[in-house]
Motif scaffolding. Structure first.
Motif: not given
Ligand code: ASP
Length: 441
Positions: A285, A319, A322, A361-367, A400, A403
């Motif tokens: 995001s 999120m 997430t 964090a709004a990055v891949p895989g953070a969830g 991911d 979401r």
């Molecule tokens: N990738 C999701 C985001 O950037 C966060 C996550 O759910 O891993 O919004």
């Protein structure tokens, strides 16, 4: 000939990327070829989007606040935004928990599949790194997030994309102080940030010209590095529950948009679609934020005074997708590993998933990192954590991607609601990349 609309161009790029990625999995050199020659173009695109995120937040938030001319309006917007964000997140987790309890995806999963997934992923660096990251975050005290929000060096905060909340804090502080020195004295600074804001939005337009090609590269990369299809199939029911929950969230947003703002939800979704497609392709995001801001302001008509605050804050703390996923995943893992959950456990999940989505964090895989914390909060045995994560790791990337679409759509929905409630939802004013091209070419 009429030019194909941007979202169709992006969609075609995505489909071709998936097809190409699939073809490349059929030849031995395919994965390396995509990694060496195709994926870099996707990475460059994501870097370009991230490159403009901080200047955009800074310029647009300072412009937004200084345009307000009144601090109490900002307080209004702030309080509403946070309350609505919390509400939509609780709705999301509840939908996830209801679905996973009714559909019980973890019950039917065989011992054999669990063993296979554990053998493949429990010691995979993807899983272990997420657990390490989680234990780092866990040691923090309850007010750590507040402490982290305040930078001790404005320039340092601006050099690190993961410190977006610090930049937001600095921009709000500066914007409010500009209001307090009076319009005349703030004029030069305001003009500077107004102009910077326009320039950065133009950069978004230019970057978006390459979006159809970039998503091709991103998706080809995802396909060649995806897991064994057999393992994906074993997790189909679990993935189906998450996707169904996410689809219900989109429906929920559509209902909110039409009932609160009287805006046609289909038009809303179609105007947001380039941002949603990018959220899907990049799984981030934060990377999508510049495009989300451009769509919400120029194509939907939310005033910058609202969007410049609601969207960057939303990208970092709101999120819904997430948190829904964390609820489903936690219960799925408990079901599959025969860990009994009480009602109190499920309520704990609501609370921790809410906090976890704020902290993710709004990055891949953070969830998935924060999922570890959700699992620990319900007393899930430490020694089984790696097995639990291994169970869902194979489908984490596709989920991911889905979401993140919901995370971005949720932010846009709340921006519209807040804008409507303070009378700042106006007519869209679309700007094209070449509006002034003739003058300078
Ligand atoms: N990738 C999701 C985001 O950037 C966060 C996550 O759910 O891993 O919004």
């Amino acid at each position: 000939m009429r030019k194909l609309e941007l979202h169709w161009q992006i969609l075609i790029g995505m489909l071709l990327g998936i097809l190409f990625g699939f073809l490349m999995t059929q030849v031995t050199w395919g994965k390396d070829f995509v990694g060496d020659w195709i994926q870099p173009f996707g990475t460059i695109f994501v870097k370009l989007l991230k490159l403009i995120a901080i200047p955009l937040i800074l310029a647009s938030l300072i412009k937004g606040i200084s345009d307000l001319k009144d601090i109490s309006k900002f307080r209004n917007i702030g309080v509403r935004t946070i309350l609505i964000y919390i509400t939509t997140t609780v709705v999301a987790i509840t939908i996830g928990l209801v679905l996973v309890n009714i559909m019980q995806p973890g019950e039917g999963i065989s011992e054999e599949t669990i063993t296979k997934l554990t053998d493949t992923y429990a010691s995979d660096s993807g899983v272990t790194s997420k657990m390490e990251e989680a234990s780092r975050q866990k040691g923090a005290g309850p007010l750590k997030f507040l402490e982290d929000m305040v930078p001790d060096n404005a320039l340092a905060a601006m050099t690190d994309n993961s410190l977006m909340l610090q930049v937001i804090f600095f921009a709000i502080f500066l914007g409010i102080s500009m209001l307090l020195i009076g319009e005349k004295d703030a004029e030069p600074l305001k003009k500077f940030f107004d102009s910077l804001n326009d320039v950065v939005l133009k950069m978004v337009d230019l970057i978006m010209l390459t979006a159809p090609y970039a998503v091709f590269a991103l998706l080809a990369g995802v396909v060649v590095s995806s897991s064994d299809p057999e393992l994906l199939l074993a997790l189909l029911k679990y993935a189906g529950v998450v996707v169904l929950g996410l689809a219900l969230m989109i429906l929920f947003y559509s209902l909110i948009v039409s009932s609160f703002t009287r805006y046609n939800p289909l038009t809303f979704l179609s105007k947001m679609s380039p941002a949603q497609l990018l959220a899907f392709s990049t799984s981030s995001s934060a990377a999508t934020l510049p495009v989300t801001m451009e769509r919400v302001e120029e194509h939907i008509g939310v005033d910058k005074e609202v969007s410049s605050f609601v969207l960057p804050v939303g990208a970092t703390i709101n999120m819904d997708g997430t948190s829904l996923y964390q609820g489903v995943a936690a219960v799925f893992i408990a079901q599959a590993l025969a860990f009994d959950l009480t009602l109190a456990n499920q309520l704990t999940i609501v609370l921790t998933a809410l906090l976890a989505s704020i902290g993710s964090a709004a990055v891949p895989g953070a969830g998935m990192v924060m999922l570890v914390i959700v699992l620990e909060s319900i007393g899930f045995p430490q020694d089984k954590l790696a097995i639990g994560l291994a169970l869902i790791f194979a489908v984490d990337r596709p989920l991911d991607m889905c979401r993140t679409v919901v995370n971005v759509t949720g932010d846009a929905t709340v921006a519209m609601m807040v804008a409507k409630s303070v009378g700042k939802l106006g007519k869209p004013k679309v700007k094209n990349w070449d509006d002034h091209y003739e003058e300078v070419k």
